[in-house]
Design a protein around this motif. Structure first.
Motif, PDB file in Angstrom:
ATOM      1  N   ILE A 247      10.027   6.371  -0.979  1.00 12.18           N
ATOM      2  CA  ILE A 247       9.027   7.294  -0.436  1.00 12.18           C
ATOM      3  C   ILE A 247       9.593   8.708  -0.396  1.00 12.18           C
ATOM      4  N   HIS A 248      10.863   8.846  -0.048  1.00 15.99           N
ATOM      5  CA  HIS A 248      11.522  10.150  -0.042  1.00 15.99           C
ATOM      6  C   HIS A 248      11.453  10.774  -1.443  1.00 15.99           C
TER       7      HIS A 248
ATOM      8  N   CYS B 282       2.422   8.978   3.428  1.00 15.52           N
ATOM      9  CA  CYS B 282       3.877   9.031   3.261  1.00 15.52           C
ATOM     10  C   CYS B 282       4.579   8.917   4.613  1.00 15.52           C
ATOM     11  N   ILE B 283       4.102   9.663   5.589  1.00 12.23           N
ATOM     12  CA  ILE B 283       4.723   9.645   6.915  1.00 12.23           C
ATOM     13  C   ILE B 283       4.547   8.276   7.564  1.00 12.23           C
ATOM     14  N   ALA B 284       3.369   7.696   7.447  1.00  9.53           N
ATOM     15  CA  ALA B 284       3.142   6.355   7.996  1.00  9.53           C
ATOM     16  C   ALA B 284       4.052   5.336   7.308  1.00  9.53           C
ATOM     17  N   SER B 285       4.227   5.490   6.016  1.00 11.14           N
ATOM     18  CA  SER B 285       5.102   4.588   5.269  1.00 11.14           C
ATOM     19  C   SER B 285       6.563   4.766   5.671  1.00 11.14           C
ATOM     20  N   LEU B 286       6.976   6.003   5.926  1.00 12.39           N
ATOM     21  CA  LEU B 286       8.338   6.246   6.404  1.00 12.39           C
ATOM     22  C   LEU B 286       8.546   5.613   7.773  1.00 12.39           C
ATOM     23  N   GLN B 287       7.541   5.704   8.631  1.00 14.96           N
ATOM     24  CA  GLN B 287       7.638   5.082   9.952  1.00 14.96           C
ATOM     25  C   GLN B 287       7.759   3.566   9.832  1.00 14.96           C
TER      26      GLN B 287
ATOM     27  N   SER C  76       0.817  -1.209   0.000  1.00  9.27           N
ATOM     28  CA  SER C  76       0.000   0.000   0.000  1.00  9.27           C
ATOM     29  C   SER C  76       0.849   1.256   0.000  1.00  9.27           C
ATOM     30  N   PHE C  77       2.102   1.192   0.510  1.00 11.25           N
ATOM     31  CA  PHE C  77       2.881   2.409   0.463  1.00 11.25           C
ATOM     32  C   PHE C  77       3.803   2.477  -0.731  1.00 11.25           C
ATOM     33  N   GLN C  78       3.566   1.624  -1.711  1.00  7.78           N
ATOM     34  CA  GLN C  78       4.312   1.757  -2.956  1.00  7.78           C
ATOM     35  C   GLN C  78       3.856   3.011  -3.698  1.00  7.78           C
TER      36      GLN C  78
END
Length: 168
Positions: free
Chosen positions: A59-60, A40-45, A30-32
């Motif tokens: 993600i960056h 984005c922030i949840a995916s970075l976490q 899902s964070f692809q």
């Protein structure tokens, strides 16, 4: 315990492991393609937690492309992700970007990153820089600064002990 109870216990454990794995793989998929700043922030976490540097860099790039790096929370999340992936040079480049507003959360993330990666002296230097720039510490800053001091003094004490040893 009979065979049926043992077998059903194994089956339940395996199905819960499958559920956890399938949930994790769904979350990673899902964070692809994150759609907004929050995902984005949840995916970075998630990338930081799993030390998935490749996904974090992806993600960056997405955040850079869609203009999500103008928000202090995204900067803090990037510093945190790179720090937890042992990439302090990247974390430092995010922190040092001249166009960004640096706040107490960014300072906390970089200080904590240096300490976590075994660089207490650098962590304490950033604490001093924060104070010199007039950024007010919060309740999370002081424990980091104290830990940096303790780690650095222990390191200095250890190095002093080593220099007194006779290695011959």
């Amino acid at each position: 315990m009979n065979r049926r109870t043992l077998f059903s216990g194994i089956l339940i454990k395996r199905s819960s492991l499958f559920f956890n794995y399938s949930f994790l793989s769904t979350a990673i998929e899902s964070f692809q393609q994150p759609h907004n700043l929050i995902t984005c922030i949840a995916s970075l976490q998630a990338s930081a937690h799993h030390k998935n540097l490749a996904k974090g860099k992806e993600i960056h790039s997405y955040m850079l492309l869609y203009g999500f790096l103008n928000f202090p929370l995204s900067v803090t999340s990037l510093i945190n992700m790179y720090s937890k992936c042992n990439q302090m040079n990247h974390a430092l480049s995010i922190f040092s970007e001249p166009t960004r507003e640096i706040n107490v959360f960014c300072f906390n993330a970089i200080i904590s990153g240096f300490i976590t990666n075994g660089f207490p002296e650098e962590g304490f230097e950033f604490y001093q820089k924060m104070r010199n720039e007039g950024v007010v510490p919060d309740k999370f800053t002081f424990p980091c600064a104290i830990k940096a001091c303790l780690m650095f003094s222990r390191l200095k004490r250890f190095m002093g002990c080593c220099s007194n040893w006779d290695w011959n």
